[in-house]
Design a protein around this motif. Structure first.
Motif, PDB file in Angstrom:
ATOM      1  N   UNK A  73      -8.315   5.783  -0.490  1.00  0.00           N
ATOM      2  CA  UNK A  73      -8.308   5.639  -1.938  1.00  0.00           C
ATOM      3  C   UNK A  73      -7.388   4.474  -2.291  1.00  0.00           C
ATOM      4  N   UNK A  74      -7.921   3.505  -3.000  1.00  0.00           N
ATOM      5  CA  UNK A  74      -7.111   2.386  -3.461  1.00  0.00           C
ATOM      6  C   UNK A  74      -6.355   2.818  -4.708  1.00  0.00           C
ATOM      7  N   UNK A 115      -5.827  11.765   3.759  1.00  0.00           N
ATOM      8  CA  UNK A 115      -6.363  10.789   2.804  1.00  0.00           C
ATOM      9  C   UNK A 115      -5.411   9.602   2.883  1.00  0.00           C
ATOM     10  N   UNK A 116      -5.952   8.420   3.078  1.00  0.00           N
ATOM     11  CA  UNK A 116      -5.114   7.227   3.091  1.00  0.00           C
ATOM     12  C   UNK A 116      -5.035   6.656   1.692  1.00  0.00           C
ATOM     13  N   UNK A 117      -3.819   6.521   1.179  1.00  0.00           N
ATOM     14  CA  UNK A 117      -3.599   5.854  -0.097  1.00  0.00           C
ATOM     15  C   UNK A 117      -3.249   4.417   0.237  1.00  0.00           C
ATOM     16  N   UNK A 118      -3.903   3.471  -0.416  1.00  0.00           N
ATOM     17  CA  UNK A 118      -3.755   2.059  -0.071  1.00  0.00           C
ATOM     18  C   UNK A 118      -3.562   1.220  -1.310  1.00  0.00           C
ATOM     19  N   UNK A 119      -2.548   0.382  -1.293  1.00  0.00           N
ATOM     20  CA  UNK A 119      -2.315  -0.571  -2.370  1.00  0.00           C
ATOM     21  C   UNK A 119      -2.464  -1.966  -1.769  1.00  0.00           C
ATOM     22  N   UNK A 120      -3.504  -2.706  -2.195  1.00  0.00           N
ATOM     23  CA  UNK A 120      -3.715  -4.038  -1.641  1.00  0.00           C
ATOM     24  C   UNK A 120      -2.513  -4.961  -1.913  1.00  0.00           C
ATOM     25  N   UNK A 121      -2.333  -5.905  -1.006  1.00  0.00           N
ATOM     26  CA  UNK A 121      -1.250  -6.888  -1.147  1.00  0.00           C
ATOM     27  C   UNK A 121      -1.495  -7.749  -2.384  1.00  0.00           C
TER      28      UNK A 121
END
Length: 121
Positions: A73-74, A115-121
């Motif tokens: 999830x972004x 669940x992977x939480x991901x914040x783009x660079x």
């Protein structure tokens, strides 16, 4: 639209986690056996112990929650998201890490599915 099925221990508890904490919408529920949730273009099927997906395989293996495969999830603000989840009692497998593409962390649903939480660079 992508569809993912997660085996869970308790469908109602999983619905509350995904809806209240991760912004999913409940689309359909089939009693304690299964529910269909959605967020953006992801549809998540949560299947409890009574669901057909939880039946033993012909070789005797029993499907169960957990493992390491996951969906991503972004999020816009990973720090705020993690803080809100921690306050709600969510379990994390690691601390936020930074890589070349951004920052990420693994949170578990109530059944131990990651669940992977991901914040783009």
């Amino acid at each position: 639209m992508a569809q993912v099925r997660y085996l869970v221990r308790d469908v109602d508890r999983s619905i509350r986690f995904f809806v209240d904490l991760l912004g999913f919408e409940l689309r359909q529920q089939f009693g304690p056996a299964m529910a269909i949730l959605a967020r953006d273009d992801l549809t998540l099927w949560v299947a409890g112990p009574q669901a057909s997906a939880a039946r033993p395989m012909p070789d005797g293996r029993q499907p169960e929650p957990g493992g390491w495969n996951r969906f991503v999830l972004t999020v816009e603000d990973i720090e705020a998201t993690v803080a809100r989840l921690r306050e709600a009692g969510a379990v994390f497998r690691n601390e936020i890490i930074t890589g070349p593409g951004g920052r990420q962390v693994l949170v578990e649903d109530p059944s131990g599915n990651p669940i992977e939480l991901f914040q783009p660079a």
